[in-house]
Design a protein around this motif. Structure first.
Motif, PDB file in Angstrom:
ATOM      1  N   SER A  89       0.634  -1.239  -0.114  1.00 52.75           N
ATOM      2  CA  SER A  89       0.023   0.042   0.031  1.00 52.75           C
ATOM      3  C   SER A  89       0.954   1.272   0.125  1.00 52.75           C
ATOM      4  O   SER A  89       0.429   2.334  -0.150  1.00 52.75           O
ATOM      5  CB  SER A  89      -0.905  -0.068   0.946  1.00 52.75           C
ATOM      6  OG  SER A  89      -0.232   0.067   2.584  1.00 52.75           O
ATOM      7  N   ARG A  90       2.086   1.071   0.126  1.00 51.79           N
ATOM      8  CA  ARG A  90       3.022   2.211   0.075  1.00 51.79           C
ATOM      9  C   ARG A  90       4.075   1.936  -0.873  1.00 51.79           C
ATOM     10  O   ARG A  90       4.397   1.027  -1.537  1.00 51.79           O
ATOM     11  CB  ARG A  90       3.944   2.170   1.500  1.00 51.79           C
ATOM     12  CG  ARG A  90       2.947   2.715   2.702  1.00 51.79           C
ATOM     13  CD  ARG A  90       3.786   2.887   3.950  1.00 51.79           C
ATOM     14  NE  ARG A  90       4.828   1.895   4.160  1.00 51.79           N
ATOM     15  CZ  ARG A  90       5.057   1.107   5.063  1.00 51.79           C
ATOM     16  NH1 ARG A  90       3.879   0.694   5.771  1.00 51.79           N
ATOM     17  NH2 ARG A  90       6.157   0.219   5.233  1.00 51.79           N
TER      18      ARG A  90
ATOM     19  N   ASP B 105       7.856   2.480  -1.697  1.00 52.24           N
ATOM     20  CA  ASP B 105       9.452   2.881  -1.080  1.00 52.24           C
ATOM     21  C   ASP B 105      10.184   3.818  -2.195  1.00 52.24           C
ATOM     22  O   ASP B 105       9.854   3.535  -3.341  1.00 52.24           O
ATOM     23  CB  ASP B 105      10.037   1.653  -0.936  1.00 52.24           C
ATOM     24  CG  ASP B 105      11.316   2.087  -0.320  1.00 52.24           C
ATOM     25  OD1 ASP B 105      12.394   1.965  -0.979  1.00 52.24           O
ATOM     26  OD2 ASP B 105      11.457   1.947   1.248  1.00 52.24           O
TER      27      ASP B 105
ATOM     28  N   ARG C 113      -0.376   5.288  -3.089  1.00 49.14           N
ATOM     29  CA  ARG C 113       0.654   4.565  -2.526  1.00 49.14           C
ATOM     30  C   ARG C 113       1.816   5.475  -2.072  1.00 49.14           C
ATOM     31  O   ARG C 113       2.191   5.678  -1.046  1.00 49.14           O
ATOM     32  CB  ARG C 113       1.351   3.771  -3.798  1.00 49.14           C
ATOM     33  CG  ARG C 113       0.641   2.600  -4.077  1.00 49.14           C
ATOM     34  CD  ARG C 113       1.018   1.565  -4.826  1.00 49.14           C
ATOM     35  NE  ARG C 113       2.331   0.797  -4.213  1.00 49.14           N
ATOM     36  CZ  ARG C 113       3.313   0.440  -4.787  1.00 49.14           C
ATOM     37  NH1 ARG C 113       3.362   0.346  -6.089  1.00 49.14           N
ATOM     38  NH2 ARG C 113       4.350  -0.006  -4.218  1.00 49.14           N
TER      39      ARG C 113
ATOM     40  N   ARG D  12       0.402   7.329   1.185  1.00 47.10           N
ATOM     41  CA  ARG D  12       0.541   6.349   2.504  1.00 47.10           C
ATOM     42  C   ARG D  12       2.009   6.438   2.629  1.00 47.10           C
ATOM     43  O   ARG D  12       2.610   6.121   4.034  1.00 47.10           O
ATOM     44  CB  ARG D  12       0.152   4.955   1.966  1.00 47.10           C
ATOM     45  CG  ARG D  12      -1.652   4.978   2.081  1.00 47.10           C
ATOM     46  CD  ARG D  12      -2.104   3.824   2.037  1.00 47.10           C
ATOM     47  NE  ARG D  12      -1.394   2.709   2.836  1.00 47.10           N
ATOM     48  CZ  ARG D  12      -1.842   2.703   4.205  1.00 47.10           C
ATOM     49  NH1 ARG D  12      -2.574   3.254   4.757  1.00 47.10           N
ATOM     50  NH2 ARG D  12      -1.190   1.653   4.867  1.00 47.10           N
ATOM     51  N   GLN D  13       3.053   6.317   1.841  1.00 49.66           N
ATOM     52  CA  GLN D  13       4.513   6.281   2.160  1.00 49.66           C
ATOM     53  C   GLN D  13       4.923   7.754   2.863  1.00 49.66           C
ATOM     54  O   GLN D  13       5.531   7.533   3.915  1.00 49.66           O
ATOM     55  CB  GLN D  13       5.297   6.239   0.799  1.00 49.66           C
ATOM     56  CG  GLN D  13       6.797   6.093   1.185  1.00 49.66           C
ATOM     57  CD  GLN D  13       7.198   4.914   1.767  1.00 49.66           C
ATOM     58  OE1 GLN D  13       6.698   3.980   1.379  1.00 49.66           O
ATOM     59  NE2 GLN D  13       8.042   5.074   2.948  1.00 49.66           N
TER      60      GLN D  13
ATOM     61  N   ASP E 157       2.629   9.531   4.698  1.00 46.99           N
ATOM     62  CA  ASP E 157       2.414   9.422   6.067  1.00 46.99           C
ATOM     63  C   ASP E 157       3.235   8.427   6.824  1.00 46.99           C
ATOM     64  O   ASP E 157       3.456   8.743   8.000  1.00 46.99           O
ATOM     65  CB  ASP E 157       0.926   8.605   5.872  1.00 46.99           C
ATOM     66  CG  ASP E 157      -0.146   9.594   5.422  1.00 46.99           C
ATOM     67  OD1 ASP E 157       0.109  10.869   5.359  1.00 46.99           O
ATOM     68  OD2 ASP E 157      -1.456   9.222   5.191  1.00 46.99           O
ATOM     69  N   HIS E 158       3.494   7.351   6.401  1.00 43.78           N
ATOM     70  CA  HIS E 158       4.391   6.494   7.183  1.00 43.78           C
ATOM     71  C   HIS E 158       5.816   6.965   7.488  1.00 43.78           C
ATOM     72  O   HIS E 158       6.314   7.246   8.624  1.00 43.78           O
ATOM     73  CB  HIS E 158       4.570   5.262   6.221  1.00 43.78           C
ATOM     74  CG  HIS E 158       5.772   4.249   7.109  1.00 43.78           C
ATOM     75  ND1 HIS E 158       7.209   4.362   6.798  1.00 43.78           N
ATOM     76  CD2 HIS E 158       5.387   3.474   7.656  1.00 43.78           C
ATOM     77  CE1 HIS E 158       7.534   3.397   7.265  1.00 43.78           C
ATOM     78  NE2 HIS E 158       6.557   2.584   7.987  1.00 43.78           N
ATOM     79  N   ASP E 159       6.426   7.995   6.508  1.00 43.10           N
ATOM     80  CA  ASP E 159       7.601   8.569   6.824  1.00 43.10           C
ATOM     81  C   ASP E 159       7.457   9.512   8.000  1.00 43.10           C
ATOM     82  O   ASP E 159       8.136   9.781   8.680  1.00 43.10           O
ATOM     83  CB  ASP E 159       8.388   9.003   5.656  1.00 43.10           C
ATOM     84  CG  ASP E 159       8.644   7.831   4.684  1.00 43.10           C
ATOM     85  OD1 ASP E 159       8.757   6.832   5.086  1.00 43.10           O
ATOM     86  OD2 ASP E 159       8.849   8.262   3.273  1.00 43.10           O
TER      87      ASP E 159
ATOM     88  N   THR F 265      10.305  11.004  -2.276  1.00 46.74           N
ATOM     89  CA  THR F 265       8.758  10.605  -2.372  1.00 46.74           C
ATOM     90  C   THR F 265       8.279  11.954  -2.501  1.00 46.74           C
ATOM     91  O   THR F 265       7.134  12.249  -2.880  1.00 46.74           O
ATOM     92  CB  THR F 265       8.756  10.082  -0.831  1.00 46.74           C
ATOM     93  OG1 THR F 265       9.428   8.800  -1.108  1.00 46.74           O
ATOM     94  CG2 THR F 265       7.215   9.747  -0.743  1.00 46.74           C
TER      95      THR F 265
END
Length: 107
Positions: free
Chosen positions: A44-45, A47, A70, A73-74, A76-78, A90
């Motif tokens: 879902s992300r 890289d 994607r 979401r990356q 948000d994750h970072d 990104t």
């Protein structure tokens, strides 16, 4: 000669000496050789090291939206896991995607 044996329900089964046989032993099945690791489907992300299309105009709208999701979401994750923040590539990818989505909205 006929013998009687109770099954697991308590009922009696009748059999003749020729019908009484030992349960068949099943030989263990050898394990299949390990296949190489399957190709991983996209998560879902996205890289920053993953390939990114050079020409976003060649993508259909659904593919463009999935790619945008994607990347988002990356990001948000970072933001949540990396004290330094998201990777610059990104951020650049998100900007490119937003520009393409905006261009399609105005077309």
């Amino acid at each position: 000669m006929t013998t009687t044996a109770a099954d697991h329900t308590g009922r009696h089964q009748h059999s003749t000496p020729h019908e009484q046989t030992a349960p068949a032993l099943v030989a263990p099945v050898p394990a299949a050789p390990m296949d190489p690791a399957p190709t991983r489907t996209p998560g879902s992300r996205m890289d920053p090291r993953e390939d990114f299309p050079e020409d976003l105009t060649a993508l259909g709208m659904a593919d463009l939206q999935v790619l945008h999701s994607r990347i988002t979401r990356q990001l948000d994750h970072d933001y949540l896991t990396d004290p330094a923040g998201p990777d610059c590539s990104t951020m650049d990818r998100r900007q490119e995607l937003q520009a393409e989505l905006d261009a399609r909205d105005t077309a």
